[in-house]
Scaffold this active site. Sequence first.
Site, short mmCIF file in Angstrom:
data_model
loop_
_atom_site.label_atom_id
_atom_site.label_comp_id
_atom_site.label_asym_id
_atom_site.label_seq_id
_atom_site.Cartn_x
_atom_site.Cartn_y
_atom_site.Cartn_z
N ASN A 133 -1.17 2.70 5.28
CA ASN A 133 -0.18 1.69 4.83
C ASN A 133 0.58 0.96 5.94
OD1 ASN A 133 3.30 2.28 3.64
ND2 ASN A 133 1.92 0.54 3.58
N GLY A 134 0.73 -0.20 6.12
CA GLY A 134 1.21 -1.19 7.08
C GLY A 134 0.15 -2.08 7.62
N GLY A 185 1.50 -0.82 -4.63
CA GLY A 185 0.17 -1.84 -4.47
C GLY A 185 -0.53 -1.54 -5.92
N CYS A 214 0.67 -1.49 0.18
CA CYS A 214 -0.01 -0.12 -0.02
C CYS A 214 0.69 1.13 -0.08
CB CYS A 214 -0.99 0.14 1.15
SG CYS A 214 -1.88 -1.41 1.28
N TYR A 230 14.11 -2.44 -1.49
CA TYR A 230 13.35 -2.88 -2.44
C TYR A 230 12.13 -1.98 -2.68
CZ TYR A 230 10.31 -5.61 -5.35
OH TYR A 230 9.39 -6.06 -6.43
#
Length: 510
Positions: free
Chosen positions: A143-144, A68, A42, A283
Amino acid sequence: MVSRHDTTAVDIIDGQTTADNTVARQADKWSRYGDDRLREECGVFGVFDHADASALTALGLHALQHRGQEAAGIATCDGTQFHLERRMGLVGDNFNKQTVIDRLKGRSAIGHNRYSTTGDTILRNVQPLFADLDTGGFAVAHNGNLTNALTLRRELVSSGAICQSTSDTEVILHLLSRSKKRRIVERFVDAIRQIEGAYALVGLTDDMLIGARDPVGIRPLVIGRLDNAYVLASETCALDIVGAEFIREVDNGEVVAITKDGIESHRPFPKRPAQPCIFEYIYFARPDSIINGRSVYDVRKQFGVQLAAESPADVDVVVPIPDSGVPAAIGYAQHSGIPFELGIIRNHYVGRTFIEPEQQIRALGVKLKHSANAGVIRGKRILLIDDSVVRGTTSKKIVQLMYEAGAKEVHMRIACPPITHSDYYGIDTPSKEDLLAANLDNEGMREFMGATSLAFLSINGVYRGVGETGRDSLRPQFTDHCFTGEYPTPLTDQNGTEAPRQLSLLAEVL
Ligand code: SF4
């Protein structure tokens, strides 16, 4: 005068274009065929007080598409109404139509790109999520991953809460609605004091944009300025695409409330040094993003330099596994003096339509995405550089591809340590038994891949690559538990409470 209660009127447009399901399924399929990667979960974006809030949010989400690809959503508020559009599939396939953007009225907006780790890939889990509160409407995007969401959900449901999704993020809305505080930002602080885990959050009310990062600072969130408007985003690359000037990062454990009066900063947690996720550098983040003042691209090159210093090789050419292996391979080549060549060509259209026959495609495997540049490979001793190894399936196929193209020797160097532990902070990692390095030692992994030699960058090498002298074992400067197993927060939901097989009895058919 807009009375608060009028602001709860909201229109929700959930939809899917014909290709949605296919894209989602394709993305899944190709990950089986050739993409052995951890998957970031996300990206979030928000704008406060700009005439083109929804169009800017679509652009910002497009720049964050790498975080995402399953679904995306945008919520706006025009002071009297909230507008919400949520779609399965890519941003560019769904929010590129003027009609959609026109429906998203208002000068403030938040948006979300989704890659599911918690909650099924169903429309009602697509964010932003919205709730009517007695203070007015509230939309949230996350996000998470919350490591006590299951426990909280169980308590909430047993005390009468009615959940609309199976997403961990929804518990935040329930906690907000139950807070006895008067102001929405105080209620928000009340709610996040009860959640654990990793979060970068954006929230929208009829007169405020809220941003927050968890006390450890695991997931990134930055603030930008565009004319008189404020912007929040997971990464600086999203500020760049809308032309916003970078102001600063939201600190770990900070809540920012943005209104017409500017930025109000709240720090509801005990002060502690941040420990951001090291994998954002390895990454997840886009190479052109800046995290904590460091260029992600430069840091990845430094990983290659450290790798060359730690694990030299007697070879003819350095070949990156594209695209994420490129910066480290350039760093390795520059430090070792060994020529750098694009010995593997990536097909960037793997995600697009591709019709069965299933078996033939399965046989093609990694070749759908990567092909050998035989002129560079034939008769050479080559050194392949990749950013990470998860299951090892792609590495094995690419080593095979090099030998089929005539390589004499195929050496592997990985620009991060072996991944031995699963993630609970919003990253789609396989379970431990599927992690190659959790089951084989270095020699076992070399044999599995069929490589002439194999070496991973050490944890201290990674820390040096990010500009530290090494890892502080007493208080690590970064969250790095997929390599070390040291989780920075309690894992309440993992402690013995068996995750229910099905969070909701409502099966949703896409
Ligand atoms: S396990 Fe930790 S370091 Fe690894 S990706 Fe997840 S949050 Fe980042």
